[in-house]
Design an enzyme around this catalytic site. Structure first.
Site, PDB file in Angstrom:
ATOM      1  N   ASP A   1      47.416  74.749  60.900  1.00  0.00           N
ATOM      2  CA  ASP A   1      46.645  75.584  60.148  1.00  0.00           C
ATOM      3  C   ASP A   1      46.104  76.716  61.093  1.00  0.00           C
ATOM      4  O   ASP A   1      45.996  77.646  60.536  1.00  0.00           O
ATOM      5  CB  ASP A   1      45.421  74.931  59.781  1.00  0.00           C
ATOM      6  CG  ASP A   1      46.014  73.661  58.688  1.00  0.00           C
ATOM      7  OD1 ASP A   1      46.951  74.051  58.193  1.00  0.00           O
ATOM      8  OD2 ASP A   1      45.141  72.776  58.470  1.00  0.00           O
TER       9      ASP A   1
ATOM     10  N   GLU B   1      56.589  74.660  51.651  1.00  0.00           N
ATOM     11  CA  GLU B   1      55.038  74.504  52.137  1.00  0.00           C
ATOM     12  C   GLU B   1      54.944  75.907  52.577  1.00  0.00           C
ATOM     13  O   GLU B   1      55.613  76.808  53.110  1.00  0.00           O
ATOM     14  CB  GLU B   1      54.708  73.629  52.839  1.00  0.00           C
ATOM     15  CG  GLU B   1      55.157  73.617  54.483  1.00  0.00           C
ATOM     16  CD  GLU B   1      54.616  72.613  55.151  1.00  0.00           C
ATOM     17  OE1 GLU B   1      53.764  71.957  54.902  1.00  0.00           O
ATOM     18  OE2 GLU B   1      55.424  72.246  56.245  1.00  0.00           O
TER      19      GLU B   1
ATOM     20  N   TYR C   1      44.123  62.965  46.446  1.00  0.00           N
ATOM     21  CA  TYR C   1      44.899  64.228  45.779  1.00  0.00           C
ATOM     22  C   TYR C   1      45.964  63.398  45.011  1.00  0.00           C
ATOM     23  O   TYR C   1      46.805  62.878  45.261  1.00  0.00           O
ATOM     24  CB  TYR C   1      45.567  64.904  46.671  1.00  0.00           C
ATOM     25  CG  TYR C   1      45.025  65.336  48.030  1.00  0.00           C
ATOM     26  CD1 TYR C   1      44.724  66.672  48.177  1.00  0.00           C
ATOM     27  CD2 TYR C   1      44.478  64.685  48.924  1.00  0.00           C
ATOM     28  CE1 TYR C   1      44.114  67.220  49.205  1.00  0.00           C
ATOM     29  CE2 TYR C   1      44.152  65.039  50.060  1.00  0.00           C
ATOM     30  CZ  TYR C   1      43.618  66.590  50.253  1.00  0.00           C
ATOM     31  OH  TYR C   1      43.129  66.912  51.588  1.00  0.00           O
TER      32      TYR C   1
ATOM     33  N   LYS D   1      47.208  70.258  41.925  1.00  0.00           N
ATOM     34  CA  LYS D   1      46.760  69.368  42.573  1.00  0.00           C
ATOM     35  C   LYS D   1      45.211  68.993  41.911  1.00  0.00           C
ATOM     36  O   LYS D   1      44.599  69.797  41.514  1.00  0.00           O
ATOM     37  CB  LYS D   1      46.271  70.023  43.607  1.00  0.00           C
ATOM     38  CG  LYS D   1      47.286  69.930  44.899  1.00  0.00           C
ATOM     39  CD  LYS D   1      46.924  70.463  46.240  1.00  0.00           C
ATOM     40  CE  LYS D   1      48.083  70.816  46.979  1.00  0.00           C
ATOM     41  NZ  LYS D   1      47.399  71.488  48.293  1.00  0.00           N
TER      42      LYS D   1
END
Length: 183
Positions: free
Chosen positions: A168, A143, A132, A72
């Site tokens: 999160d 992920e 990004y 990234k």
């Protein structure tokens, strides 16, 4: 573009110059020629934009597992953020170490996060925005995430963390026997 290594192997800060005059300013966001050595055979395949409305809000720590691991390149285009990279690569000299870089539009810096590392940030100003650039497509089944407050990592956030997503908040703590990611 000036590429500066960080303490995390493979992570870099890229400095660019902003040209300003009475009309405003111009900054080169990405240049394949200038970053050819850094990018190797990788190509940018996806570009994402995020806006975080409240100072103190934390997004991350996110990563994609191989074979969908991604590099990234992250740039702040509005506001100011505390951008964090965590090395999850098995066998890396900087395994489970983190590095943070303040990013803002004025400095025109970009943080490069290599494959096998987690990424997250904290907004230091309201309405902070990031762009990004990704070298792999988002793959939901690949992920992964880390807790922003994992005691193994002991990330020092500049502000009290607020406004974490339910995803999160639900990431597990690293197990004592975490061996890392093979990239």
């Amino acid at each position: 573009m000036n590429v500066i290594p960080t303490p995390i192997a493979g992570a870099f800060v890229v400095e660019t110059r902003t040209h300003a005059d009475s009309r405003g300013a111009f900054t080169r966001v990405y240049c394949a020629q200038s970053l050819a050595e850094l990018m190797g055979s990788r190509q940018i395949v996806q570009i994402n934009h995020s806006r975080t409305t409240r100072a103190g809000a934390v997004r991350g720590m996110h990563f994609q597992r191989p074979p969908y691991a991604e590099m990234k390149l992250v740039r702040c285009i509005r506001g100011r953020v505390w951008d964090v990279v965590v090395d999850l690569r098995a066998g890396s000299a900087t395994f489970l170490k983190w590095h943070a870089q303040e990013l803002d539009m004025e400095s025109a810096r970009m943080l490069v996060i290599p494959e096998g590392c987690a990424h997250g940030f904290q907004a230091l100003e309201p309405d902070s925005e990031l762009i990004y650039l990704h070298t792999a497509f988002y793959t939901p089944l690949a992920e992964g995430g880390l807790r922003h407050d994992d005691p193994t990592l002991a990330i020092r956030w500049p502000l009290e963390p607020i406004e974490l997503s339910s995803r999160d908040r639900s990431h597990p703590l690293l197990p004592d026997d975490f061996a890392g990611i093979q990239v």
